[in-house]
Design a protein around this motif. Sequence first.
Motif, PDB file in Angstrom:
ATOM      1  N   THR A 153      43.523  48.685  44.330  1.00  0.00           N
ATOM      2  CA  THR A 153      44.588  49.539  44.865  1.00  0.00           C
ATOM      3  C   THR A 153      44.197  51.002  44.801  1.00  0.00           C
ATOM      4  N   ASP A 154      44.965  51.832  45.498  1.00  0.00           N
ATOM      5  CA  ASP A 154      44.692  53.272  45.506  1.00  0.00           C
ATOM      6  C   ASP A 154      45.000  53.933  44.167  1.00  0.00           C
ATOM      7  N   SER A 155      45.741  53.248  43.291  1.00  0.00           N
ATOM      8  CA  SER A 155      46.013  53.778  41.956  1.00  0.00           C
ATOM      9  C   SER A 155      44.934  53.365  40.963  1.00  0.00           C
ATOM     10  N   ASN A 156      43.857  52.759  41.496  1.00  0.00           N
ATOM     11  CA  ASN A 156      42.704  52.322  40.715  1.00  0.00           C
ATOM     12  C   ASN A 156      43.004  51.103  39.844  1.00  0.00           C
ATOM     13  N   HIS A 157      44.076  50.391  40.146  1.00  0.00           N
ATOM     14  CA  HIS A 157      44.355  49.139  39.456  1.00  0.00           C
ATOM     15  C   HIS A 157      43.559  48.022  40.125  1.00  0.00           C
TER      16      HIS A 157
END
Length: 94
Positions: free
Chosen positions: A58-62
């Motif tokens: 994901t874009d949140s680095n998850h």
Amino acid sequence: MDAALLNIGFGNTVVTGRIIAIVTPGSAPMKRLKEDAKEEKRLIDATHGRRTRSIIITDSNHVILSAIQAETISQRFEAGFEFKEEKKKAAEPK
């Protein structure tokens, strides 16, 4: 905000706008990515104890693990966009 959800198996969903990549877990870089995310507490395991068949970044680095094949998730992802486009065209004034 139009937040479409993508089913990744076992009643789990991800917001489609946050997905950067859907990859298979077999390669060494993906295994490292998974381990790094686990160490940094960014790993979300949505496999329900089953074998990991896809990794969603994901874009949140998850990093999200799913027991559904990457190809199946990609098809669902595409189908969602096609549905969204059809819906948009139907709403346009004629």
